[in-house]
Design a protein around this motif. Sequence first.
Motif, PDB file in Angstrom:
ATOM      1  N   PRO A 135       0.830  -1.213   0.000  1.00 44.87           N
ATOM      2  CA  PRO A 135       0.000   0.000   0.000  1.00 44.87           C
ATOM      3  C   PRO A 135       0.860   1.256   0.000  1.00 44.87           C
ATOM      4  O   PRO A 135       1.948   1.283   0.597  1.00 44.87           O
ATOM      5  N   THR A 192     -14.486  -1.929 -10.878  1.00 49.80           N
ATOM      6  CA  THR A 192     -14.880  -2.089  -9.478  1.00 49.80           C
ATOM      7  C   THR A 192     -13.602  -2.340  -8.688  1.00 49.80           C
ATOM      8  O   THR A 192     -12.564  -2.689  -9.269  1.00 49.80           O
ATOM      9  N   PRO A 193     -13.627  -2.190  -7.374  1.00 46.02           N
ATOM     10  CA  PRO A 193     -12.421  -2.513  -6.608  1.00 46.02           C
ATOM     11  C   PRO A 193     -11.872  -3.913  -6.913  1.00 46.02           C
ATOM     12  O   PRO A 193     -10.660  -4.102  -7.024  1.00 46.02           O
ATOM     13  N   ALA A 194     -12.753  -4.879  -7.101  1.00 39.77           N
ATOM     14  CA  ALA A 194     -12.295  -6.249  -7.365  1.00 39.77           C
ATOM     15  C   ALA A 194     -11.594  -6.362  -8.712  1.00 39.77           C
ATOM     16  O   ALA A 194     -10.558  -7.034  -8.832  1.00 39.77           O
ATOM     17  N   ARG A 222      -8.116  -4.631  -8.565  1.00 39.44           N
ATOM     18  CA  ARG A 222      -7.143  -5.466  -7.856  1.00 39.44           C
ATOM     19  C   ARG A 222      -6.665  -6.608  -8.757  1.00 39.44           C
ATOM     20  O   ARG A 222      -5.455  -6.884  -8.847  1.00 39.44           O
ATOM     21  N   CYS A 261     -12.382   3.068  -6.496  1.00 40.14           N
ATOM     22  CA  CYS A 261     -11.355   2.334  -7.243  1.00 40.14           C
ATOM     23  C   CYS A 261      -9.974   2.948  -7.026  1.00 40.14           C
ATOM     24  O   CYS A 261      -8.964   2.232  -6.995  1.00 40.14           O
ATOM     25  N   THR A 288      -8.640   1.544  -3.902  1.00 39.26           N
ATOM     26  CA  THR A 288      -8.119   0.193  -4.132  1.00 39.26           C
ATOM     27  C   THR A 288      -6.746   0.259  -4.786  1.00 39.26           C
ATOM     28  O   THR A 288      -5.838  -0.495  -4.431  1.00 39.26           O
ATOM     29  N   ALA A 296      -4.203   0.992  -2.235  1.00 40.15           N
ATOM     30  CA  ALA A 296      -3.947  -0.206  -1.429  1.00 40.15           C
ATOM     31  C   ALA A 296      -3.045  -1.188  -2.160  1.00 40.15           C
ATOM     32  O   ALA A 296      -2.336  -1.985  -1.527  1.00 40.15           O
ATOM     33  N   GLU A 297      -3.073  -1.130  -3.509  1.00 40.15           N
ATOM     34  CA  GLU A 297      -2.220  -2.005  -4.316  1.00 40.15           C
ATOM     35  C   GLU A 297      -0.873  -1.354  -4.650  1.00 40.15           C
ATOM     36  O   GLU A 297      -0.078  -1.920  -5.387  1.00 40.15           O
TER      37      GLU A 297
END
Length: 319
Positions: free
Chosen positions: A7, A191-193, A196, A225, A228, A231-232
């Motif tokens: 992150p 989307t966040p998913a 990622r 997003c 996210t 975070a990545e």
Amino acid sequence: MADTSRPVPEGARITVCEVGPRDGFQIEAAFIPTAKKIEIINALFAAGIRHMQVTSFVSPRAVPQLADAEAVLAGIDRPEGALITALIPNLRGAERAAAAGVDAVHTVVSASETHNRKNVNRGVDESLKDFEAVFALLSLAGVAVEGGIATAFGCPFEGVVPPEQVARIAKRYQELGAKSVGLGDTTGMATPATVRAAVQAIRAEAPGLGIGLHFHNTRGVGLACVMTGLAEGVTHYDASVGGLGGCPFAAGATGNICTEDLVYLLQESGYDTGIDLDKLIAAARLTQGVIGRDLPGQVIKAGPRLRRYDPGLTATAAG
């Protein structure tokens, strides 16, 4: 583009790339006078923007709004340390961009076959093959290339875009010589998913390749997003002044995430952008006046969080 597998730590510098003068303006039906485009771009620079996609060297028949690309580039005030980029679809666009003196170009291929044919009338692998000559030309000209992947999180014609397809294209860009790749959410399907999954797939397939994220706010989750992405470990984000934008060759496309809203979120989350939010809001209001309608950004309406109002000008409840 800086890129890590952890992150992004609080206090880190986040690159905000302004794409409004290209992605935002391209969908406007009424031609924006060249002098007004230059005025908006200079106001964005004055706010502290230092990475900007100023225009696109596309066919004037395809995108009449950007027919003045050379004139815009010749007229802007370039601050010290600014990185001026332009979108190019092909070798002819690369030649024009190099002659106009851009610092970098942004190529684009869609992860979806159908959208790529709608966008540039080529198959995906045909586009990647064409880019071999583009990379060779720009390497000789000393112009950097940022690889772009449109419909990276979903296609309005095909639906799901497998992250493995996105990673395959990213790997090919790396082989051609790109140091970074930008993932485009062309019609706001991210989307966040899916963010990622795409970021992790690229890291597995093309280690060391920088990643940037380009979101639209079509379904209201653009800034989610971004969180996210942070975070990545992604530190590069595109945004458009006032929330302008949308692809003219994709059904259901609406505006990009708003630059003022993004900068507000990043600064309130403890990140450094190097951008003056008040001056950025002023640039957004200038843009809104030129466009001639209310823009979808929220911070342009509400202002910064700690904006103060005169209680004497606010009605007091009766009783």
